[in-house]
Design an enzyme around this catalytic site. Structure first.
Site, short mmCIF file in Angstrom:
data_model
loop_
_atom_site.label_atom_id
_atom_site.label_comp_id
_atom_site.label_asym_id
_atom_site.label_seq_id
_atom_site.Cartn_x
_atom_site.Cartn_y
_atom_site.Cartn_z
N ASP A 143 0.26 -4.02 5.23
CA ASP A 143 1.32 -4.78 4.55
C ASP A 143 2.71 -4.45 5.11
OD1 ASP A 143 -0.84 -5.49 2.99
OD2 ASP A 143 -0.30 -4.15 1.34
N ASP A 168 1.70 3.36 -0.43
CA ASP A 168 2.58 3.79 -1.51
C ASP A 168 1.86 4.61 -2.60
OD1 ASP A 168 5.34 3.52 -2.59
OD2 ASP A 168 4.27 2.64 -4.26
N GLY A 169 0.69 4.13 -3.05
CA GLY A 169 -0.03 4.82 -4.12
C GLY A 169 -0.45 6.21 -3.68
O1 F6P Z 1 -2.66 -3.10 0.70
C1 F6P Z 1 -3.59 -3.58 1.63
C2 F6P Z 1 -4.31 -4.79 1.09
O2 F6P Z 1 -5.20 -5.24 2.09
C3 F6P Z 1 -3.40 -5.91 0.61
O3 F6P Z 1 -2.87 -6.67 1.67
C4 F6P Z 1 -4.35 -6.65 -0.29
O4 F6P Z 1 -3.65 -7.38 -1.27
C5 F6P Z 1 -5.16 -5.55 -0.92
O5 F6P Z 1 -5.08 -4.44 -0.06
C6 F6P Z 1 -6.62 -5.90 -1.15
O6 F6P Z 1 -7.23 -4.87 -1.86
P1 F6P Z 1 -8.82 -4.75 -2.01
O7 F6P Z 1 -9.35 -4.14 -0.73
O8 F6P Z 1 -9.00 -3.84 -3.17
O9 F6P Z 1 -9.37 -6.13 -2.22
#
Ligand code: F6P
Length: 358
Positions: free
Chosen positions: A137, A113-114
């Site tokens: 997700d 999304d971002g």
């Molecule tokens: O959006 C993908 C994801 O893996 C989510 O499921 C999780 O909440 C987030 O990214 C974790 O982000 P980071 O890699 O910054 O810890």
């Protein structure tokens, strides 16, 4: 159309390399295009760090997780922070000028999304952009499935298969924390596939008493262990999500995590049954891409090049009703696709006795 560029941004997931390979091969083999890779997501776009992609550079990456281009989930070119504490600066005009200087006719942005929100904003500025939907997700609107999701479901399911044997041996409750942010797709599918007796997802806030009842019912029925699959974004009725940390220089600062430990402690205390928490974490984002995701990513990559050749910019490739298609980037972003509470999979799970803690 002479030259295209590819960028991978946001959290990585299995299948990114497969898309890079599919775009590069189609662009070169079918249309004789030049292909440029942008390194480390939007940071590399701002800093103009690029590589030439050839058939050779995409050899042997079909099944490899991660991304050969690198990624970043902190950088927004429309509010770019040079360093953690810098003031945000809009670098979008500079990015477009750099892409034009390279002779790039279309930018393929592979992300969630971002990433696709920035892609939409570049498109609004008149730059030719095409999006490809990725994320474990599966929470992107306008596509039935993102690539990376199927591999993550497999990983989480395999983890529960392993936990089952040890939980059974010790007659324990195994609480498994699964990613997915504010959408329960990953927990729902892997929970069903992994034989969880309790599945907790963000879309259905849980009643702790009901979770306890479900565990007790399980034991009463002769099953001396319980698997509880809990989404990192789950919360009790009237309660809040558990936040692991705030990444203040990231467009979405909240990093969820910690619910499994909390729940395991509460269950052990209330029921007097040993409970252990397992947080699957980034293991869900790594590893070898599943055959399903390899095929999906290849289809997405090929369709992305076809869209570009037809001049259909400002769109995102999508899977709609089982068919490869596309939607506008405008429709694809800004709305999370969460699990409808009357979704077929929820009904199926309830029919076989799974508790959603409600
Ligand atoms: O959006 C993908 C994801 O893996 C989510 O499921 C999780 O909440 C987030 O990214 C974790 O982000 P980071 O890699 O910054 O810890």
């Amino acid at each position: 159309m002479k030259k295209v560029a590819i960028l991978t941004a946001g959290g990585d997931c299995p299948g990114l390399n497969t898309v890079i390979r599919a775009i590069t091969r189609t662009a070169i083999k079918q249309y004789g295009l030049e292909v440029m890779g942008i390194l480390d997501g939007y940071r590399g776009l701002v800093e103009d760090r690029t590589v030439n992609l050839t058939l050779r550079s995409v050899e042997d990456i079909l099944d490899r997780g991660g991304t050969i281009l690198g990624s970043s989930n902190k950088d927004n070119p429309f509010a770019f922070l040079e360093k953690k504490d810098s003031e945000p600066v809009d670098m979008s005009q500079q990015c477009i000028a750099q892409l034009r200087a390279h002779g790039v006719d279309c930018l393929f942005t592979i992300g969630g999304d971002g990433t696709l929100t920035s892609a939409r904003d570049f498109s609004r500025m008149g730059f030719p952009v095409i999006g490809i939907p990725k994320t474990i997700d599966n929470d992107l609107n306008a596509t039935d499935q993102t690539f990376g999701f199927n591999t993550a479901v497999t990983t989480a399911t395999e983890a529960m298969d392993k936990l089952r044997t040890t939980a059974e041996a010790h007659h324990r409750i195994a609480v498994v924390e699964i990613m997915g942010r504010y959408a329960g797709w990953l927990t729902l599918e892997s929970g069903i596939a992994g034989g969880a007796s309790v599945i907790l997802i963000p879309e259905i806030p849980y009643d702790f008493d009901k979770v306890c009842e479900a565990v007790k019912k399980n034991t009463k029925n002769g099953k001396n262990y319980t698997i509880v699959a809990v989404s990192e974004g789950s919360k009790p009725i009237g309660g809040e999500v558990v936040i692991r940390k705030l990444v203040t220089n990231s467009p979405d600062a909240v990093r969820l995590g910690g619910i499994a430990n909390k729940l395991a402690e509460e269950l052990e205390e209330r029921l007097g049954i040993e409970a252990r928490a397992t947080v699957l974490g980034h293991i869900q984002r790594g590893g070898q891409t599943s055959p399903f995701d390899r095929v999906l990513s290849t289809k997405y990559g090929v369709e992305a090049v076809e869209l570009a050749m037809r001049g259909q910019f400002g769109r995102m490739v999508a899977m709609i009703d089982g068919k490869i298609s596309s939607s506008t980037l405008e429709d694809a972003v800004g709305k999370l696709k969460t699990v409808p509470v009357d979704h077929e999979l929820i009904k199926v799970a309830r029919m076989i006795g799974v508790s959603f803690g409600d």
